[in-house]
Motif scaffolding. Structure first.
Motif, PDB file in Angstrom:
ATOM      1  N   HIS A  80     -18.832  16.630   1.089  1.00 26.22           N
ATOM      2  CA  HIS A  80     -18.993  17.957   0.218  1.00 26.22           C
ATOM      3  C   HIS A  80     -20.181  18.625   1.144  1.00 26.22           C
ATOM      4  N   ILE A  81     -19.707  19.880   1.547  1.00 26.36           N
ATOM      5  CA  ILE A  81     -20.970  20.916   2.286  1.00 26.36           C
ATOM      6  C   ILE A  81     -20.844  22.093   1.672  1.00 26.36           C
ATOM      7  N   PRO A  82     -21.811  22.825   1.934  1.00 25.17           N
ATOM      8  CA  PRO A  82     -21.781  24.223   1.423  1.00 25.17           C
ATOM      9  C   PRO A  82     -20.527  24.725   1.776  1.00 25.17           C
ATOM     10  N   ILE A  83     -20.047  25.621   0.900  1.00 30.50           N
ATOM     11  CA  ILE A  83     -18.932  26.550   1.631  1.00 30.50           C
ATOM     12  C   ILE A  83     -19.162  27.122   2.582  1.00 30.50           C
ATOM     13  N   THR A  84     -18.530  26.941   3.861  1.00 30.27           N
ATOM     14  CA  THR A  84     -18.646  27.347   5.101  1.00 30.27           C
ATOM     15  C   THR A  84     -17.568  28.422   5.901  1.00 30.27           C
ATOM     16  N   GLY A  85     -17.777  29.187   6.551  1.00 29.81           N
ATOM     17  CA  GLY A  85     -16.934  30.166   6.877  1.00 29.81           C
ATOM     18  C   GLY A  85     -17.136  30.381   8.538  1.00 29.81           C
ATOM     19  N   PHE A  86     -15.946  30.770   9.413  1.00 31.94           N
ATOM     20  CA  PHE A  86     -15.981  30.928  10.442  1.00 31.94           C
ATOM     21  C   PHE A  86     -14.895  31.841  11.167  1.00 31.94           C
ATOM     22  N   ALA A  87     -15.410  32.942  11.715  1.00 34.50           N
ATOM     23  CA  ALA A  87     -14.550  33.960  12.174  1.00 34.50           C
ATOM     24  C   ALA A  87     -14.600  34.268  13.348  1.00 34.50           C
ATOM     25  N   LYS A  88     -13.764  34.982  14.311  1.00 37.77           N
ATOM     26  CA  LYS A  88     -13.886  35.533  15.589  1.00 37.77           C
ATOM     27  C   LYS A  88     -14.082  37.039  15.537  1.00 37.77           C
ATOM     28  N   ILE A 145     -21.112  31.775  15.410  1.00 40.03           N
ATOM     29  CA  ILE A 145     -21.921  31.319  14.429  1.00 40.03           C
ATOM     30  C   ILE A 145     -21.093  31.030  13.113  1.00 40.03           C
ATOM     31  N   LEU A 146     -21.769  30.030  12.283  1.00 35.94           N
ATOM     32  CA  LEU A 146     -21.009  29.725  10.977  1.00 35.94           C
ATOM     33  C   LEU A 146     -21.765  30.389   9.923  1.00 35.94           C
ATOM     34  N   VAL A 147     -20.961  30.936   8.811  1.00 34.77           N
ATOM     35  CA  VAL A 147     -21.582  31.356   7.537  1.00 34.77           C
ATOM     36  C   VAL A 147     -21.419  30.388   6.457  1.00 34.77           C
ATOM     37  N   GLN A 148     -22.661  30.309   6.005  1.00 31.82           N
ATOM     38  CA  GLN A 148     -22.671  29.201   4.874  1.00 31.82           C
ATOM     39  C   GLN A 148     -23.291  29.988   3.492  1.00 31.82           C
ATOM     40  N   GLU A 149     -22.859  29.121   2.545  1.00 31.07           N
ATOM     41  CA  GLU A 149     -23.397  29.558   1.200  1.00 31.07           C
ATOM     42  C   GLU A 149     -24.757  29.299   0.994  1.00 31.07           C
ATOM     43  N   PHE A 150     -25.388  30.093   0.103  1.00 33.87           N
ATOM     44  CA  PHE A 150     -27.063  29.727   0.112  1.00 33.87           C
ATOM     45  C   PHE A 150     -27.255  29.114  -1.144  1.00 33.87           C
ATOM     46  N   ILE A 151     -27.825  27.869  -1.171  1.00 33.52           N
ATOM     47  CA  ILE A 151     -27.796  27.205  -2.628  1.00 33.52           C
ATOM     48  C   ILE A 151     -29.400  27.341  -2.932  1.00 33.52           C
ATOM     49  N   LYS A 152     -29.280  28.425  -3.915  1.00 28.46           N
ATOM     50  CA  LYS A 152     -30.375  28.845  -4.614  1.00 28.46           C
ATOM     51  C   LYS A 152     -31.258  27.930  -5.265  1.00 28.46           C
TER      52      LYS A 152
END
Length: 458
Positions: free
Chosen positions: A277-285, A338-345
C-alpha cells in the motif's frame, strides 16, 4: 534397446573431475539440456603450440565464493547455447573425464560464464545416453557426501582467513556513510578500497572482460563491492556493477535492483502489483489530463514529485487545486516527468525510515519535519529519533525491499488513518542520521552481511 544394463541416476548427483582438480561438485541432472555445463568465471583463451586452451575458475560449492578452483583444459569448440531464460550466448566447450560413483567417462562441458546457476553444474542428456536412466524422485543414487567429507576434500583450498578485499563504489570518500563503511570493514580485518565510479572503465570482451582504474590498474581481486551510487551517475554506476558481477564479484545491491528503485514510477507499479500500500499516486503525460489527475488523488493539498528526486529535493506540496495545476503544467512544459500523490495530513510531517540489511530491519528512526515543512528530511533540518515500529510496519519494510530485490535499503513509511503506507525505497541509504539517532552500528551490519553471503568466517 536393452535398458537392463543402464544405471539409475537421480535428479542431483555428485561429480568428480580429477583432471580439472575438482574433487566434488553437485550437478543437477537435466535431460532437457543436450550438453552438460559448468559454472565458470574469468574465462581466458590461451595458445599452447598449435592448439587453443581455456583457463577458467570454478566456485564448485553452492553459495560459497571462497573456494575457487583454477582449471585449464583444451578448447574443443565454440557453441551458441540458449539459456533457460531464452537468451542465446556463445560458450566455450571442453572435454574432460567425469567420475560419477564408480563410472568414469569423458563428457563435453560448456563453460557458463555467469554466476547465476543455482547448481554449479548441469548434467545433460549426452552424458546420460546409453549409461543411465533418470529417476527424478531420488537424489544421490551413487554417492552422497556429507558436509564433513566436502570440507575435507576442499581443506587444501581453504585460504588462511586474512580478510576479504571489499570496495566502496561511490563518488565522495569524505561522506560519513563511505567513511563509516571503510572503518567498519577495516575493524573486521578486511582490506577496504574506495573506488570512484567515474575513474573506473571497462573492457567488454567475451574472452577476457576487465574493469580498469585510472592509471591502467586492472581491478580483478575484489571479493565484494558495496555500491553507493549517486543518482547523477546511476547509468554508468550500474554498468560497472554489472561488469563486476560478470567477473564473479559479489555486489551488495545488484544493478537491476538499483535501477528499479531509482525509477519511482516503475517502483510504484511494482509495489501496487505486489499488494504493497502506497499513497494514491497518479501519472500523466498530457496537460489536458491535469484536472482529472488532481481529482484522482483526492485533490489538493497534494504532493508533486520529480521521478528522479532524492533526499527530499524535487518534492513540492501544492496546497490548492489551482496551485497544483500551475506546478504540474509548468513541469510538463519543460518535458519533466513527475508523479502526483495524495497528501497524508494526519502524518503531521512525520515519517519512519527502516534500514533493511539482507532481510532484517536492523534499525528504524522517526523523522520529524522542520517547522513549516511538510516532509521530514534530516538533510533539510528535520529531526530524527529512535522509534519502535509495529509488526505491520516491519512486514511492509521487508516486503518492499524484497520486491525490489535490494539487500540493503532505506524504506520510508508514513503512518496514516488507513494504516502504514510506503513512501519510497532508497537503494543507497545514508548512515549518519540513523546511526546517530539509534546508536546502532549499521556499517558493521552491512559488512557482516557480505561475510555471511560469501561464507567468510572470522
Amino acid at each position: 534397446m536393452d535398458n537392463s544394463n543402464l544405471g539409475i541416476i537421480g535428479s542431483e548427483e555428485w561429480c568428480v573431475f580429477e583432471e580439472l582438480g575438482i574433487p566434488a561438485i553437485k550437478a543437477r541432472v537435466d535431460s532437457g539440456a543436450k550438453t552438460s555445463s559448468i559454472q565458470a568465471n574469468n574465462i581466458k583463451v590461451i595458445s599452447k603450440g598449435a592448439h587453443e586452451w581455456v583457463r577458467f575458475e570454478v566456485n564448485p560449492l553452492q553459495d560459497n565464493r571462497s573456494i575457487n578452483i583454477e582449471c585449464l583444459a583444451k578448447l574443443v569448440d565454440r557453441r551458441t547455447v540458449k539459456s533457460s531464460s531464452g537468451i542465446s550466448e556463445e560458450r566455450y566447450v571442453i572435454k574432460t573425464p567425469v567420475k560419477i560413483g564408480e563410472s568414469v567417462f569423458e563428457i563435453e562441458l560448456t563453460l557458463a560464464n555467469r554466476d547465476t546457476m543455482e547448481y554449479r553444474m548441469l548434467l545433460g542428456r549426452e552424458a546420460l545416453n546409453d549409461r543411465f536412466m533418470v529417476n527424478s524422485a531420488i537424489s544421490y543414487s551413487f554417492k552422497e557426501f556429507s558436509e564433513d567429507e566436502i570440507a575435507e576434500k576442499y581443506a587444501s583450498q581453504v585460504k588462511e582467513k586474512t580478510g576479504l578485499k571489499i570496495a566502496i563504489l561511490a563518488s565522495n570518500p569524505t561522506l560519513y556513510s563511505n567513511k563509516r563503511l571503510m572503518e567498519a570493514g577495516e575493524a573486521r580485518g578486511h582490506e577496504m578500497v574506495f573506488l570512484n565510479v567515474e575513474h573506473a572503465y571497462m573492457k567488454l570482451d567475451a574472452n577476457s572482460p576487465e574493469i580498469r582504474y585510472r592509471g591502467g590498474n586492472i581491478l580483478n581481486e575484489f571479493d565484494a563491492i558495496i555500491p553507493r551510487i549517486k543518482p547523477a551517475v546511476t547509468f554508468y554506476g550500474c554498468a560497472l556493477i554489472r561488469q563486476f558481477d560478470n567477473l564473479g564479484v559479489y555486489c551488495l545491491n545488484s544493478a537491476e535492483a538499483i535501477t528499479q528503485s531509482r525509477d519511482k514510477l516503475f517502483a510504484s507499479q511494482l509495489f501496487s502489483k505486489n499488494d504493497i500500500h502506497i499513497p494514491i499516486t497518479g501519472f500523466a503525460k498530457s496537460p489536458m489530463d491535469t484536472k482529472d489527475l488532481i481529482r484522482m488523488v483526492n485533490g489538493a493539498p497534494l504532493i508533486i514529485k520529480l521521478l528522479e528526486s532524492t533526499q527530499g529535493k524535487g518534492v513540492v506540496l501544492a496546497e490548492t487545486n489551482k496551485a497544483a495545476e500551475s506546478v504540474i503544467n509548468a513541469f510538463k512544459s519543460v518535458q519533466t516527468n513527475i508523479l502526483v500523490q495524495e497528501f497524508i495530513k494526519e502524518a503531521n510531517g512525520q515519517d519512519i525510515r527502516c534500514f533493511v540489511v539482507n532481510g532484517r530491519v536492523v534499525a528504524s528512526m522517526q523523522r520529524q519535519a522542520e517547522k513549516g515543512e511538510f516532509r521530514a528530511n534530516i538533510h533539510q533540518g528535520g529531526k530524527a529519533s529512535v522509534v519502535k515500529i509495529t509488526a505491520e510496519e516491519k512486514k511492509l519494510a521487508l516486503k518492499a525491499a524484497k520486491v525490489l530485490n535490494l539487500a540493503v535499503a532505506g524504506v520510508d513509511i508514513i503512518r496514516s488513518n488507513k494504516g502504514p503506507l510506503l513512501l519510497e525505497v532508497n537503494s543507497s541509504p545514508g548512515l549518519e542520521g540513523i546511526e546517530n539517532a539509534t546508536g546502532k552500528d549499521i556499517a558493521n551490519a552491512m559488512i557482516m552481511a557480505i561475510e555471511r553471503k560469501i561464507k567468510f568466517n572470522q
